[in-house]
Design a protein around this motif. Structure first.
Motif, PDB file in Angstrom:
ATOM      1  N   ASP A 299      -6.771  -7.805  -4.956  1.00  0.00           N
ATOM      2  CA  ASP A 299      -7.785  -7.286  -4.046  1.00  0.00           C
ATOM      3  C   ASP A 299      -7.062  -6.619  -2.875  1.00  0.00           C
ATOM      4  OD1 ASP A 299     -10.084  -6.716  -2.664  1.00  0.00           O
ATOM      5  OD2 ASP A 299     -10.514  -8.788  -2.115  1.00  0.00           O
ATOM      6  N   PRO A 300      -6.824  -5.314  -2.959  1.00  0.00           N
ATOM      7  CA  PRO A 300      -6.017  -4.656  -1.924  1.00  0.00           C
ATOM      8  C   PRO A 300      -6.739  -4.528  -0.590  1.00  0.00           C
ATOM      9  CG  PRO A 300      -6.945  -3.029  -3.401  1.00  0.00           C
ATOM     10  CD  PRO A 300      -7.316  -4.374  -3.954  1.00  0.00           C
TER      11      PRO A 300
ATOM     12  N   GLY B   3      -2.958   0.871   0.809  1.00  0.00           N
ATOM     13  CA  GLY B   3      -3.314  -0.544   0.835  1.00  0.00           C
ATOM     14  C   GLY B   3      -2.937  -1.237  -0.462  1.00  0.00           C
ATOM     15  N   GLU B   4      -3.116  -0.542  -1.576  1.00  0.00           N
ATOM     16  CA  GLU B   4      -2.702  -1.099  -2.870  1.00  0.00           C
ATOM     17  C   GLU B   4      -1.188  -1.296  -2.891  1.00  0.00           C
ATOM     18  OE1 GLU B   4      -5.704   0.352  -6.295  1.00  0.00           O
ATOM     19  OE2 GLU B   4      -4.720   2.003  -5.230  1.00  0.00           O
TER      20      GLU B   4
ATOM     21  N   GLN C 282       7.613   4.416  -0.274  1.00  0.00           N
ATOM     22  CA  GLN C 282       7.660   4.018   1.128  1.00  0.00           C
ATOM     23  C   GLN C 282       7.076   2.632   1.408  1.00  0.00           C
ATOM     24  OE1 GLN C 282       6.457   7.031   3.928  1.00  0.00           O
ATOM     25  NE2 GLN C 282       7.178   8.655   2.598  1.00  0.00           N
ATOM     26  N   CYS C 283       6.185   2.151   0.568  1.00  0.00           N
ATOM     27  CA  CYS C 283       5.487   0.888   0.849  1.00  0.00           C
ATOM     28  C   CYS C 283       5.938  -0.283  -0.011  1.00  0.00           C
ATOM     29  CB  CYS C 283       3.976   1.076   0.652  1.00  0.00           C
ATOM     30  SG  CYS C 283       3.230   2.351   1.677  1.00  0.00           S
TER      31      CYS C 283
ATOM     32  N   THR D  82      -0.997   8.601   9.570  1.00  0.00           N
ATOM     33  CA  THR D  82      -1.122   7.187   9.933  1.00  0.00           C
ATOM     34  C   THR D  82       0.138   6.374   9.693  1.00  0.00           C
ATOM     35  OG1 THR D  82      -2.030   6.598   7.764  1.00  0.00           O
ATOM     36  CG2 THR D  82      -3.612   7.199   9.501  1.00  0.00           C
ATOM     37  N   ALA D  83       1.037   6.833   8.821  1.00  0.00           N
ATOM     38  CA  ALA D  83       2.286   6.125   8.494  1.00  0.00           C
ATOM     39  C   ALA D  83       2.060   4.629   8.304  1.00  0.00           C
ATOM     40  CB  ALA D  83       3.347   6.388   9.573  1.00  0.00           C
ATOM     41  N   PRO D  84       1.193   4.234   7.337  1.00  0.00           N
ATOM     42  CA  PRO D  84       0.849   2.814   7.181  1.00  0.00           C
ATOM     43  C   PRO D  84       1.982   1.930   6.700  1.00  0.00           C
ATOM     44  CG  PRO D  84      -0.009   4.071   5.348  1.00  0.00           C
ATOM     45  CD  PRO D  84       0.552   5.060   6.322  1.00  0.00           C
ATOM     46  N   CYS D  85       3.048   2.520   6.199  1.00  0.00           N
ATOM     47  CA  CYS D  85       4.129   1.716   5.646  1.00  0.00           C
ATOM     48  C   CYS D  85       5.391   1.761   6.501  1.00  0.00           C
ATOM     49  CB  CYS D  85       4.430   2.172   4.226  1.00  0.00           C
ATOM     50  SG  CYS D  85       2.993   2.001   3.142  1.00  0.00           S
TER      51      CYS D  85
END
Length: 191
Positions: free
Chosen positions: A105-106, A113-114, A148-149, A184-187
């Motif tokens: 469940d991401p 997010g995944e 990146q993540c 947003t650069a989330p990682c």
């Protein structure tokens, strides 16, 4: 008459080359999404199927596990049992034989997010390599995000289908997703 010749000359010298360049650039972007470099499956710790349409990705992921490429199978399944195909593959009767299956469940329910949620699961389970299965137009963005993540080794595979949405919608969606990812650069904090 002189003005008409001047306008024609301007069109031929300035506008036409600009339009040709724009058309070539659009063609190259389209080709980059529609014909991503094809990766070959290899033995890994886990196969991960990303959430999305029932375009054959779940079946392909299960097939990879059954062919011996991995002994673990993860399905990104943010909708739970509402997603009949995804849920059947991670918790139901469509799970691959001889494999441990997980429903992921991401958070958030987007591609980055995944990737981040999978990275945490992989650390917890001790996985260092993954085959990620997605759609063809999504391949380039998934490669970038997992590079990146996710701290392990990832190989992105795709189903050959172009999905149910129109091709232009899919490509525009991917371009928008890339822009959001870069902004947003989330990682940035992944280590």
């Amino acid at each position: 008459m002189w003005i008409v010749l001047k306008i024609r000359r301007l069109l031929l010298r300035r506008v036409l080359p600009l339009l040709i360049t724009l058309a070539l650039l659009c063609g190259m972007v389209l080709a980059w999404f529609i014909y991503p470099a094809k990766a070959e499956p290899k033995k890994v710790d886990v196969v991960l199927v990303l959430a999305g349409s029932s375009d054959g990705r779940h079946e392909y992921g299960a097939e990879l596990v059954e062919e011996g490429y991995a002994s673990n199978y993860v399905v990104s399944n943010p909708s739970g049992s509402k997603d009949k195909v995804g849920y059947a593959h991670c918790a139901g009767k469509s799970r691959p034989k001889n494999a441990e299956s997980f429903c992921m469940d991401p958070y958030p329910v987007i591609t980055s997010g995944e990737a981040r949620t999978f990275n945490e699961l992989a650390k917890k389970e001790g996985w260092e390599s993954v085959l990620v299965v997605t759609s063809r137009t999504h391949t380039q963005r998934v490669r970038t995000m997992f590079d990146q993540c996710y701290t392990g080794d990832s190989t992105v595979l795709n189903v050959n289908s172009l999905g149910r949405t129109g091709l232009h919608n899919a490509v525009l969606h991917e371009i928008g997703g890339f822009i959001k990812f870069w902004i947003t650069a989330p990682c940035a904090d992944t280590n």
